[in-house]
Scaffold this active site. Structure first.
Site, short mmCIF file in Angstrom:
data_model
loop_
_atom_site.label_atom_id
_atom_site.label_comp_id
_atom_site.label_asym_id
_atom_site.label_seq_id
_atom_site.Cartn_x
_atom_site.Cartn_y
_atom_site.Cartn_z
CD GLN A 119 -3.30 0.18 0.36
OE1 GLN A 119 -3.54 -1.00 0.53
NE2 GLN A 119 -4.00 0.92 -0.48
CE LYS A 122 -2.70 -1.03 -3.65
NZ LYS A 122 -3.94 -1.84 -3.52
CE LYS A 134 -5.47 -3.87 2.69
NZ LYS A 134 -5.57 -3.38 1.30
N GLY A 173 -12.40 -0.11 3.09
CA GLY A 173 -12.76 -1.52 2.91
C GLY A 173 -11.68 -2.31 2.22
CG ASP A 174 -8.65 -5.46 1.21
OD1 ASP A 174 -8.04 -4.78 0.37
OD2 ASP A 174 -8.47 -6.69 1.30
N1 GLU Z 1 -8.39 -2.04 -0.06
C1 GLU Z 1 -8.14 -1.22 -1.19
C2 GLU Z 1 -6.71 -1.42 -1.66
O1 GLU Z 1 -6.21 -2.52 -1.58
C3 GLU Z 1 -8.53 0.24 -0.96
C4 GLU Z 1 -7.92 0.89 0.24
C5 GLU Z 1 -8.50 2.27 0.56
O2 GLU Z 1 -9.42 2.72 -0.12
O3 GLU Z 1 -7.99 2.86 1.51
O4 GLU Z 1 -6.07 -0.55 -2.17
#
Ligand code: GLU
Length: 454
Positions: A119, A122, A134, A173-174
């Protein structure tokens, strides 16, 4: 002189990785995610030895903090159940920690750390002011009543609230966490804090702090990213045969946008099995089954006589296609499945899920000349629109669907461009794995240089 630096860079990366392996020997997913990134970074250290001098990599792989907590809640039979909750706050150089919450029985520290580590890069790639984090729990939402879900979410937030905030850490979410769960957590946070701090969570319901197009964002963003990959080759989605794994939020909206661009999507799946529909997936029916009725994907074949259902998910990759979009979960494509896709003539693979291809599979794709879009670039649309939700919350305003969608589109174009250029600049033209890792890393590393050591 040049060779000495080269050896140094390789040596530096190897040393940090050896130390990491020793410290995290029982965290295979975390080591896998780290290895993929580390392999990409040698050329960066060769070009910029200052990152080595400041020991950036060693500092970056150690999370700022890992929070783990007990979540006790009462089920419908009045039995007390206990789960473990997590929040990994990895790096906040670029902005508040940001990343989703996953509720799934496989959740453990390794899964949380791999997701939070990915993350960081990303989120940096989105160009928005968001750091990496996360969280989640080993709670299994499957088969739970709505009241149980609500009580679990409230119990989870009763502990988590003290570690988060609109300028501190912003969950979303995830897998296993959608607008319903975010809503229950948001209600509990608001109750405890006694204030309407909308920007503390994203993925809220539109009209109640949520952004339009957030639900669609990861899937649409993936297709916008692949559109750029195809454009590079003077090609498009028109009449391409596409296989999508999964049938959750990411898969559904990837199918929707791919079909909108004229693709022929023939398969999708859930964790029990997959459907193959040679006439093209009836997305209205998939939405009805998954979003309204809450049934398994198997139900699809009852209403589509020419479609078939197969138990188990691995064989979905034996369906010949031009474009494969893994949108289910980590490690769903291994070397064998990659070889099968290649033998059947796949041209583009792009990841809607986080780390769905293992290292073997990635190497197979790259060596075979398959154009490969790694998750941290290709699926960044979700978190990018989460950042847009934070911006709307700060401004106490709502933007139209079109406005958010246009912003998403240009963010995905920019991520593609940046990743592709970083690959080229470091001598790996066309390798978006290396390109996205390098582009994300440099942003974070520069921020760490600005902040200094603490
Ligand atoms: N879970 C999503 C990801 O893997 C979105 C995370 C978010 O919106 O903070 O990027």
């Amino acid at each position: 002189m040049e060779t000495a630096i080269k050896n140094n860079a390789q040596q530096y990366v190897d040393d940090v990785f050896t130390k990491l392996k020793k410290k995290n020997a029982h965290q295979p997913e975390f080591l896998q995610a780290a290895e993929e990134i580390f392999l990409s970074l040698v050329p960066v250290f060769e070009k910029n030895p200052k990152y080595m001098e400041h020991n950036i990599l060693d500092r970056l792989v150690e999370p700022d903090r890992i929070i783990s907590f007990r979540v006790a809640w009462q089920d419908d039979q009045n039995q007390v159940q206990v789960n473990r909750g997590y929040r990994v706050q990895y790096n906040n150089v670029i902005g508040p920690y940001k990343g989703g919450l996953r509720f799934h029985p496989t959740v453990d520290e390794s899964i949380m750390k791999f997701l939070a580590f990915e993350q960081i890069f990303k989120n940096a790639l989105t160009g928005q002011a968001i750091g990496g984090g996360k969280g989640g729990s080993d709670f299994n939402p499957k088969g739970k009543s709505d009241a149980e879900i609500m009580r679990f979410c409230q119990a989870f937030m009763t502990e988590l609230y003290r570690y988060i905030g609109p300028d501190v850490d912003v969950p979303a979410g995830d897998i296993g966490v959608g607008a319903r769960e975010v809503g229950y957590m948001w209600g509990q946070y608001k109750r405890i804090r006694g204030a309407y701090e909308a920007g503390v969570l994203t993925g809220k319901k539109p009209g109640f702090g949520g952004s339009l197009a957030r639900t669609e964002a990861t899937g649409y963003g993936l297709i916008y990213f692949v559109e750029e990959m195809l454009r590079e080759e003077k090609d498009s989605f028109l009449n391409k045969k596409v296989v999508v794994s999964g049938s959750g939020n990411v898969a559904i909206y990837a199918i929707e946008k791919a079909q909108h661009f004229g693709a022929h999507v023939v398969a999708c799946s859930d964790s029990s099995g997959y459907i193959y529909d040679p006439e093209g997936i009836d997305l209205k029916l998939v939405k009805e089954i998954k979003e309204v009725r809450g049934e398994r994907i198997k139900a699809y074949v009852n209403e589509r006589p020419n479609a078939t259902y197969s138990e188990g998910c691995e064989n979905i990759w034996s369906i010949p296609c031009d474009i494969a979009l893994p949108c289910a979960t980590q490690n769903e494509i291994d070397g064998d499945q990659a070889r099968l896709l290649i033998a059947n003539g796949v041209h583009v693979v792009a990841e809607g899920a986080n780390m769905p291809s293992n290292l073997d599979a990635i190497n197979e794709f790259l060596n075979a000349g398959v154009f490969f879009g790694p998750g941290k670039a290709a699926n960044a649309g979700g978190v990018a629109v989460s950042a847009l939700e934070m911006a709307q919350n700060s401004g106490r305003t709502y933007w139209s669907f079109q406005e958010v969608d246009e912003k998403l589109h240009s963010i995905m174009k920019a991520i593609y461009k940046e990743s592709s250029e970083a690959a080229k600049q470091h001598g790996f033209e066309g390798n978006l794995v290396i390109g996205s890792n390098i582009a994300g890393f440099i942003k974070v590393a520069n921020g760490m240089l600005v902040e200094g050591v603490y």
